[in-house]
Design a protein around this motif. Structure first.
Motif, PDB file in Angstrom:
ATOM      1  N   ASP A 111       0.821  -1.217   0.000  1.00 17.40           N
ATOM      2  CA  ASP A 111       0.000   0.000   0.000  1.00 17.40           C
ATOM      3  C   ASP A 111       0.851   1.262   0.000  1.00 17.40           C
ATOM      4  O   ASP A 111       0.429   2.305  -0.504  1.00 17.40           O
ATOM      5  CB  ASP A 111      -0.945   0.027   1.203  1.00 17.40           C
ATOM      6  CG  ASP A 111      -2.078  -0.984   1.082  1.00 17.40           C
ATOM      7  OD1 ASP A 111      -2.289  -1.537  -0.015  1.00 17.40           O
ATOM      8  OD2 ASP A 111      -2.743  -1.225   2.111  1.00 17.40           O
ATOM      9  N   PRO A 114       2.255   2.547  -4.090  1.00 17.66           N
ATOM     10  CA  PRO A 114       1.222   2.437  -5.126  1.00 17.66           C
ATOM     11  C   PRO A 114       1.754   2.823  -6.504  1.00 17.66           C
ATOM     12  O   PRO A 114       2.655   3.649  -6.624  1.00 17.66           O
ATOM     13  CB  PRO A 114       0.163   3.432  -4.660  1.00 17.66           C
ATOM     14  CG  PRO A 114       0.941   4.484  -3.948  1.00 17.66           C
ATOM     15  CD  PRO A 114       2.043   3.728  -3.249  1.00 17.66           C
ATOM     16  N   ALA A 161       2.551  -3.286 -10.806  1.00 15.90           N
ATOM     17  CA  ALA A 161       1.783  -2.183 -10.226  1.00 15.90           C
ATOM     18  C   ALA A 161       0.300  -2.491 -10.328  1.00 15.90           C
ATOM     19  O   ALA A 161      -0.155  -3.100 -11.296  1.00 15.90           O
ATOM     20  CB  ALA A 161       2.106  -0.885 -10.960  1.00 15.90           C
ATOM     21  N   ARG A 162      -0.429  -2.094  -9.319  1.00 16.78           N
ATOM     22  CA  ARG A 162      -1.873  -2.302  -9.337  1.00 16.78           C
ATOM     23  C   ARG A 162      -2.501  -1.436 -10.423  1.00 16.78           C
ATOM     24  O   ARG A 162      -2.221  -0.239 -10.488  1.00 16.78           O
ATOM     25  CB  ARG A 162      -2.479  -1.909  -7.997  1.00 16.78           C
ATOM     26  CG  ARG A 162      -2.129  -2.835  -6.892  1.00 16.78           C
ATOM     27  CD  ARG A 162      -2.827  -2.407  -5.616  1.00 16.78           C
ATOM     28  NE  ARG A 162      -2.507  -3.330  -4.554  1.00 16.78           N
ATOM     29  CZ  ARG A 162      -2.515  -3.010  -3.280  1.00 16.78           C
ATOM     30  NH1 ARG A 162      -2.847  -1.802  -2.905  1.00 16.78           N
ATOM     31  NH2 ARG A 162      -2.220  -3.897  -2.375  1.00 16.78           N
ATOM     32  N   ALA A 165      -3.787   2.345  -9.882  1.00 17.99           N
ATOM     33  CA  ALA A 165      -3.147   2.988  -8.732  1.00 17.99           C
ATOM     34  C   ALA A 165      -2.430   4.240  -9.195  1.00 17.99           C
ATOM     35  O   ALA A 165      -1.951   4.326 -10.318  1.00 17.99           O
ATOM     36  CB  ALA A 165      -2.147   2.028  -8.080  1.00 17.99           C
ATOM     37  N   ARG A 168       3.530   6.775  -8.546  1.00 20.85           N
ATOM     38  CA  ARG A 168       4.387   7.480  -7.584  1.00 20.85           C
ATOM     39  C   ARG A 168       5.479   8.219  -8.342  1.00 20.85           C
ATOM     40  O   ARG A 168       6.057   7.723  -9.274  1.00 20.85           O
ATOM     41  CB  ARG A 168       5.005   6.450  -6.639  1.00 20.85           C
ATOM     42  CG  ARG A 168       5.667   7.094  -5.458  1.00 20.85           C
ATOM     43  CD  ARG A 168       6.110   6.061  -4.498  1.00 20.85           C
ATOM     44  NE  ARG A 168       7.308   5.419  -5.032  1.00 20.85           N
ATOM     45  CZ  ARG A 168       7.936   4.445  -4.445  1.00 20.85           C
ATOM     46  NH1 ARG A 168       7.493   3.945  -3.342  1.00 20.85           N
ATOM     47  NH2 ARG A 168       9.004   3.915  -4.972  1.00 20.85           N
TER      48      ARG A 168
END
Length: 169
Positions: A111, A114, A161-162, A165, A168
């Protein structure tokens, strides 16, 4: 009840205890016994202190209701894959095994990273950890190594990576 917080210098001895206990309970038959038997909490605490101040890495501590460390994870930027995340460590004291501490630490780390691919290294024969990581979406990436300190084969895992999301920066 388990809570999670950022580790501080005062946590180093507790983290070293977790590390040594986790290795002694979980790595027999995975790494040579002489490597495990040579572990020293003082030396481990010194090594952890270096990592605690390492650039780009965060260490999160899992503590029980009495404030005693029962696990920790270290994660952050992947120096080998710029723009990616890296799970450098995840250890749970054997007394807390099976209580969801490892899963909680892993979820916390994921989490916190992300929108990026996350990589980690795991001992090839560490079936329990590999199952944990695979359930969280990690898959073997094909890379292998044998660190001369541990003298046991490791495989690199990747969790893409989700989707959706935030990326970053």
């Amino acid at each position: 009840m388990i809570s999670y917080r950022q580790a501080v210098t005062g946590d180093l001895s507790g983290m070293a205890e977790v590390f040594v206990a986790a290795w002694r309970a979980g790595y027999r038959g995975v790494v040579p016994d002489e490597v495990i038997d040579a572990l020293d909490a003082g030396t481990v605490a010194t090594d952890l202190a270096t990592g605690l101040s390492a650039s780009g890495l965060t260490t999160v501590l899992a503590v029980d209701a009495g404030g005693r460390p029962v696990g920790f994870a270290r994660y952050g930027d992947d120096a080998d894959h710029p723009g990616g995340g890296y799970l450098a460590a995840l250890y749970v004291h054997p007394a807390a095994s099976g209580a969801g501490v490892g899963r909680g630490l892993l979820e916390h780390a994921i989490d916190a990273m992300p929108g990026v691919d996350v990589r980690l290294w795991v001992f090839e024969d560490n079936d329990r950890a590999r199952t944990l990581y695979e359930r969280a979406g990690f898959r073997p990436e094909g890379a292998r190594l044998v660190d001369p300190r541990w003298r046991a084969p490791q495989v690199r895992y990747l969790r893409p990576a989700r989707p959706g999301a935030a990326v970053r920066r």
